[in-house]
Structures are given as C-alpha cells and as structure tokens.
Design a protein around this motif. Structure first.
Motif, mmCIF file in Angstrom:
data_model
loop_
_atom_site.group_PDB
_atom_site.id
_atom_site.type_symbol
_atom_site.label_atom_id
_atom_site.label_comp_id
_atom_site.label_asym_id
_atom_site.label_seq_id
_atom_site.Cartn_x
_atom_site.Cartn_y
_atom_site.Cartn_z
ATOM 1 N N MET A 136 -63.238 2.084 18.877
ATOM 2 C CA MET A 136 -62.334 3.329 18.531
ATOM 3 C C MET A 136 -60.934 3.085 18.999
ATOM 4 S SD MET A 136 -64.700 6.516 19.121
ATOM 5 C CE MET A 136 -63.365 7.691 18.869
ATOM 6 N N GLU A 137 -59.893 3.194 18.066
ATOM 7 C CA GLU A 137 -58.288 3.011 18.607
ATOM 8 C C GLU A 137 -58.114 3.730 19.712
ATOM 9 O OE1 GLU A 137 -55.540 0.212 18.081
ATOM 10 O OE2 GLU A 137 -57.648 0.410 16.714
ATOM 11 N N VAL A 138 -58.302 5.087 19.637
ATOM 12 C CA VAL A 138 -58.063 6.004 20.717
ATOM 13 C C VAL A 138 -58.333 5.623 22.049
ATOM 14 C CG1 VAL A 138 -60.005 7.714 20.264
ATOM 15 C CG2 VAL A 138 -58.129 8.515 21.261
ATOM 16 N N VAL A 139 -59.489 5.156 22.106
ATOM 17 C CA VAL A 139 -60.139 4.366 23.257
ATOM 18 C C VAL A 139 -59.462 3.299 23.876
ATOM 19 C CG1 VAL A 139 -62.212 3.363 24.703
ATOM 20 C CG2 VAL A 139 -62.589 5.456 22.824
ATOM 21 N N LYS A 140 -59.078 2.280 22.894
ATOM 22 C CA LYS A 140 -58.459 1.212 23.289
ATOM 23 C C LYS A 140 -56.919 1.315 23.846
ATOM 24 C CE LYS A 140 -60.662 -1.595 19.693
ATOM 25 N NZ LYS A 140 -60.422 -2.284 18.393
ATOM 26 N N ASN A 141 -56.493 2.569 23.071
ATOM 27 C CA ASN A 141 -55.072 2.996 23.548
ATOM 28 C C ASN A 141 -54.993 3.505 24.954
ATOM 29 O OD1 ASN A 141 -54.141 2.015 21.037
ATOM 30 N ND2 ASN A 141 -54.136 4.031 20.299
ATOM 31 N N SER A 142 -56.045 4.364 25.174
ATOM 32 C CA SER A 142 -56.315 4.963 26.475
ATOM 33 C C SER A 142 -56.431 3.953 27.850
ATOM 34 C CB SER A 142 -57.279 5.956 26.607
ATOM 35 O OG SER A 142 -57.007 7.097 25.660
ATOM 36 N N LEU A 143 -57.324 3.127 27.371
ATOM 37 C CA LEU A 143 -57.740 2.094 28.365
ATOM 38 C C LEU A 143 -56.516 1.022 28.753
ATOM 39 C CD1 LEU A 143 -61.577 1.109 27.695
ATOM 40 C CD2 LEU A 143 -60.518 2.926 29.260
ATOM 41 N N ALA A 144 -55.732 0.798 27.820
ATOM 42 C CA ALA A 144 -54.667 0.011 27.747
ATOM 43 C C ALA A 144 -53.564 0.483 28.861
ATOM 44 C CB ALA A 144 -53.693 -0.120 26.430
ATOM 45 N N ASP A 145 -53.666 1.684 29.027
ATOM 46 C CA ASP A 145 -52.593 2.238 29.951
ATOM 47 C C ASP A 145 -53.185 2.037 31.512
ATOM 48 O OD1 ASP A 145 -51.063 3.106 28.194
ATOM 49 O OD2 ASP A 145 -51.970 5.243 28.004
ATOM 50 N N ILE A 146 -54.199 1.593 31.769
ATOM 51 C CA ILE A 146 -54.713 1.316 33.121
ATOM 52 C C ILE A 146 -54.004 0.068 33.666
ATOM 53 C CG2 ILE A 146 -56.613 0.821 34.708
ATOM 54 C CD1 ILE A 146 -58.334 2.356 32.775
ATOM 55 N N LYS A 147 -53.226 0.030 34.685
ATOM 56 C CA LYS A 147 -52.654 -1.069 35.358
ATOM 57 C C LYS A 147 -52.792 -1.255 36.655
ATOM 58 C CE LYS A 147 -50.192 -1.285 31.188
ATOM 59 N NZ LYS A 147 -50.393 -2.688 30.310
ATOM 60 N N ALA A 148 -52.724 -2.349 37.330
ATOM 61 C CA ALA A 148 -53.146 -2.569 38.683
ATOM 62 C C ALA A 148 -51.664 -2.346 39.598
ATOM 63 C CB ALA A 148 -53.348 -4.176 38.935
ATOM 64 N N GLU A 149 -52.051 -1.771 40.719
ATOM 65 C CA GLU A 149 -50.926 -1.086 41.503
ATOM 66 C C GLU A 149 -50.937 -2.181 42.819
ATOM 67 O OE1 GLU A 149 -48.704 1.030 40.807
ATOM 68 O OE2 GLU A 149 -49.890 1.514 38.856
ATOM 69 N N GLY A 150 -51.635 -3.218 42.958
ATOM 70 C CA GLY A 150 -51.732 -3.941 43.903
ATOM 71 C C GLY A 150 -52.326 -5.244 43.715
ATOM 72 N N GLU A 151 -52.495 -6.118 44.772
ATOM 73 C CA GLU A 151 -53.151 -7.437 44.305
ATOM 74 C C GLU A 151 -54.177 -7.671 45.242
ATOM 75 O OE1 GLU A 151 -50.515 -10.590 45.939
ATOM 76 O OE2 GLU A 151 -50.174 -9.676 47.870
#
Length: 572
Positions: free
Chosen positions: A70-85
């Motif tokens: 589902m496109e809505v799921v893909k778009n939501s998950l795409a916003d998750i970004k790493a904040e550290g290493e």
C-alpha cells in the motif's frame, strides 16, 4: 452488508487509539506512532472493502504482505530516519575502574530445581489441558514463604522515566557518576561492563532509532518485542523460523523457543488489534533495517520474504507480550517506616518460566524482583495436586468481581473461575467490618467469632487446647499492624518471613475463608518479600510521608486504560 461494515468499524475503533481530528496529529513530534499510523488507520476506517480484504487474511504474513504494497504504508515508513550511528566493539570505551553495582543475590529454590524446568521448584510440575493450556500443580505440600520460581529474564526494557537514574542493563539505581551510552547519551549505565554488555547485545540496534521504538505512543509491548528480536539475532531467526512451531522449549536460560511459544491469543483478537500491531511490526522492522541489524542486502526492501518473516515474528511477540510480560519493581522506603513506602515499576521483562503461571484473583503466590530476576513465593499453604496460581493485577480483596472479570476478559481473553469469582468473595473493605469466623482445624465445624473457653470441637470432639493462642496472635496482628510494618528491615525480613508464614498457616487452619486475618498477614509477608528484594531507602520529611501499602506483584504489562498494552500489571 452495511451492518457487517458497521460492526467491523466499531470493532476497529474499540482497540485503536482515539484520533478525533487528523489536524491534531500535526502537533505530534515526528517519532510518534500516531504520526505514522494515523493516515493508515484513516484509510481503513473509510474503505470498508479494504478492511474486508484485510479481515480475510488468514495470518499475519498475509496481512503484512497486503500492507507493504500500500502506498500510504510506504510513505509513512519512508519518514523513519536514523538519529545516531552504530559503532563497532573496537570503538567502545575501554574498561574503567568502575565496577557494576550489584543487587542482592536472589534466593534459592525451595526443595531444589525441577528437572524439566530448571527455574521452577521441583515441588511443582507443569501440566497442560485443552481448556487451560499449560498450568502448574503442586507435587507436594508447599508452605507460605517457599520460593517456587527464580527466573532470569530473556529481555528487559527500562522505562524512559528512569533512563537517568537507573542502569539501562541491570536496573540498579545509579549512585555515582554514570557511564553514558557512547552514541545516544540518553541512557545511563552503572559501569562500563554493563554498558558494553547492553550495547553489544541489544542497545546498538535500538540506539539510532530509540525515539521510535521506545516511547509511550508506540507502547511498552512494542519496545519489549523489538528487544526480544534484536537480541536473538537475524541469523538464528531467519534460519530457524520455519522450525519454530515444531521445536520444544527447554526453559533454560536464553532459550528463545520458551519465549516464542508464549500464548499470543491471535485467534480471538479483533481485526483492529491485528491492523495496529501489524503496522507497529512494520515500523519496528524498518527500525531494524536502519540500525543495520539486517544484512546489508536487506536494509532497504520491506517487501522481501526474509524481511517480512522477521516482521511476522515481531507482531507475534507484541501480542504475546500483552499477555506474558511482567514489570520489574523497586521497593522504595521513604523515611523511617516500612509503611511509608511505594512499589515503583522500573520497566518490563519477559520471563519464560513465570509466564507459565495462570491467574486467580485469590492467587496463592506473589512476585518480587532481585535485580532483573523474577522471584515467585507462596503466600498460602498449597497442597499436593492443588494448582499454583499467580495474579495478573486484579485482586479479589481490592476490586469487585464484575470489574475483575471485565478487565481479564478484555486483556487476557478468558473468564476467571477461581474461588473468589465463583463465590463472589467480598473485598477487604467489606471483610474489615466482619468478625473472624473460627472453625475446628479438623472437621471445619464453625466455632463462632470468639474461641473463649472452647476446649473441644462440639462436633468431632477434637482437642482444641492450642487454638486460643492463635486467636491471641491474630488479635496482636491487628492491634500492632502499623508497628509490625514499621519494624520490618532488610536485616530482620527473613526472620519475619518465617514468623508470619507460620502464623499464616495457623490462620488458614482455624479461620473460614475469605477473611481479613489472612489478607492482613499476607500483607506483612509481601512487605518482607519486598524488603529483601529490589529495595532503596529515600529519606523524606516525616510530614511528607504517606502510607502506600505494597500489594505484591500484580500483573504483567497489559493493564491500563490507555490501550490494551498499557502500563504494567502487577504480574508481579
């Protein structure tokens, strides 16, 4: 068809968090679960055909496959970004002079360990039935105070409120300069040793995405599920996943199958629960990708079978933790009195052996903690072939039957049939207004509320010469209760456990149940159990102290008004 759609939407709405207005979501910070879930939920709520399609999926794997397309799921998950290493072991700080602080050593199992369940006393055996699943039964007479389980946790999760005050690995209260995580600086450790152990086993996989996997919005079950999977490792999970259902748990330390086989109640959960947990599982899976837990070739594609297998396992653990996770408590004594105290829930844990316990509102055991270790002790006499029960946070002496039944049905999906429920036992408030009803310890013939000059049982003619002493001890317990509690210290708690375990056994013999005498004596025992376990002393002004009785381990993680996975059950 319209009626069916309405029922499904109501079912969906009962389980999911109320989101009245999508405009409110804009004010939530980016890492909140609501931000990712709101557009997905909104779409399912508006599209009955989509909800029907999701409802027809036969298992979580099919549900996850539907969602990732589902496109809505893909778009939501795409916003998750790493904040550290993530850093390698060779870049971790060198060992310092600081040594790990140590909790007190846990007690040993009474009667020795069980051969098939090494963290369980051999006085108990585990059985199973179609109606009750696995349950525990006494093989011999068990006395109040006996140690029946000493279980090590498979996974733990310190609550965010205690990140700065307690070690993220061993949960001990940090009294000196803490050791920081080398990358996120959010969590603290009591020593370099605890930091390295935690970082290499679990924390490095959550550190870059901690704000996503450990926040109140996503829920405590999700955090525990993430940690279970992260510490178990991709290689083992991916290579053995198809065999898990046929594998037998050993209940030894670090046995993953003992955790995998915990009941998840998947077949009786509403469709709304499945939707929310599947979305949660995908968010956590995406976090594992970002933290480099997956092999490099699987860190971007959520659609691959290998990745969805892991997501499927995560969803299973989210749902099983809601019925099997337990809190880790710290008993805080304020001022000079043991009555002026409180039991604080530091975090949660998954205990493979303790999770075999079934619930009774009139439980015959209670849980405490030694560090992250879970301890279960008897609080009544348990006779051979009698079932051994825990309590999931709903006690007959504090809550009425209707409330207990409703909560247990909603969270644990069963109707309690313990003696307290069958006979609708009164709460302590009602029992406190009643005089004790004494009985002959041999034939249980009623002797009234005062033994006075009773020498023999009117029915069986048994000699009752010593019964008057028990009555006097009970009177002293009520009269001196506050002083007894005040006098409990770590140094005398074990001696008090012996004293009041014997008195409790006598009360069981001569008082008809339920009775306030038994509950009062149990409260003294519970206070003693807590004093020898995780305990801290905090000095406060006497005028600020207040009585906060310790009720013993309640339930596991799931009792809360927020969500079906909310704040800890007193399973302990």
């Amino acid at each position: 068809m319209e009626e069916m759609e309405e029922i499904k939407f109501e079912e969906l709405d009962e389980v999911l968090d109320d989101i009245e207005d999508l405009e409110e979501i804009q004010d939530v910070k980016d890492c909140s679960f609501s931000k990712f879930y709101a557009p997905i939920r909104s779409l399912f709520a508006a599209d009955s055909q989509l909800l029907d399609k999701f409802s027809m999926c036969k298992d979580h794997m099919e549900r996850l496959q539907l969602l990732v397309e589902m496109e809505v799921v893909k778009n939501s998950l795409a916003d998750i970004k790493a904040e550290g290493e993530v850093i390698n072991q060779d870049k971790l700080p060198e060992p310092s002079s600081s040594q790990p602080l140590e909790w007190k050593s846990p007690p040993k199992l009474s009667y020795g360990p069980n051969k098939t369940h090494p963290h369980l006393s051999k006085a108990i055996e585990v059985k199973s039935s179609k109606t009750e699943g696995r349950y525990m039964v006494a093989k011999q007479k068990i006395l109040p105070g006996d140690v029946l389980m000493v279980d090590t946790s498979y996974a733990t999760s310190l609550f965010e409120d205690y990140y700065k005050s307690h070690c993220n690995h061993c949960f001990i209260r940090i009294k000196e300069e803490p050791v920081n995580c080398p990358t996120c600086c959010k969590v603290k450790f009591c020593s370099t040793e605890c930091m390295k152990t935690s970082y290499l086993n679990v924390h490095r996989w959550e550190c870059p995405v901690l704000q996503y996997v450990d926040n109140n919005d996503i829920g405590r079950m999700a955090t525990l599920a993430y940690r279970i999977v992260a510490r178990t490792g991709y290689n083992y999970l991916s290579s053995q996943a198809e065999q898990f259902e046929s594998m037998e748990p050993t209940y030894t330390e670090n046995d993953y199958i003992s955790v995998f086989k915990q009941e998840d109640n998947m077949g009786v959960r509403p469709i709304g629960d499945h939707l929310k947990r599947c979305v949660t599982g995908l968010i956590l899976t995406r976090c594992l990708q970002i933290s480099e837990w997956f092999p490099e070739n699987l860190r971007n594609d959520l659609n691959s079978k290998e990745v969805l297998v892991i997501a499927n396992i995560i969803v299973r653990h989210i749902q099983s933790c809601s019925c099997n996770a337990y809190e880790i408590n710290e008993f805080i004594r304020k001022g000079s009195s043991m009555v002026e105290c409180e039991s604080v829930e530091l975090g949660g844990a998954v205990y493979p052996t303790i999770s075999l316990s079934n619930h009774a509102c009139s439980a015959n055991t209670s849980r405490t903690n030694f560090g992250t270790c879970g301890i279960v002790r008897a609080i009544t006499t348990i006779y051979p072939n009698e079932k051994v029960y825990d309590n999931y946070g709903y006690f007959y002496h504090t809550e009425d039957r209707e409330h207990r039944q409703n909560m247990l049905s909603c969270q644990y999906f069963f109707n309690c049939a313990c003696a307290a429920c069958k006979e609708d036992w009164p709460t302590y408030r009602d029992l406190a207004r009643r005089e004790p009803e004494f009985c002959c310890f041999a034939c249980k013939h009623s002797l009234g509320s005062s033994l006075g000059k009773v020498k023999k049982c009117p029915r069986c003619k048994k000699d009752l010469k010593g019964i008057g002493k028990i009555e006097r001890q009970i009177q002293g317990l009520h009269r001196d209760f506050r002083q007894i509690m005040d006098d409990i210290k770590e140094s005398n708690a074990e001696a008090n456990i012996k004293t009041y375990s014997l008195l409790l056994s006598d009360i069981e013999k001569v008082c008809k149940m339920p009775c306030k005498e038994l509950i009062t004596c149990q409260q003294v025992l519970l206070q003693c159990f807590a004093a020898v376990g995780n305990a801290s002393h905090v000095e406060i002004a006497p005028e600020l102290a207040q009585m906060v009785p310790y009720s013993g381990g309640g339930s596991d993680y799931g009792s809360s008004d927020e969500d079906d996975e909310g704040d800890m059950p007193g399973l302990i």
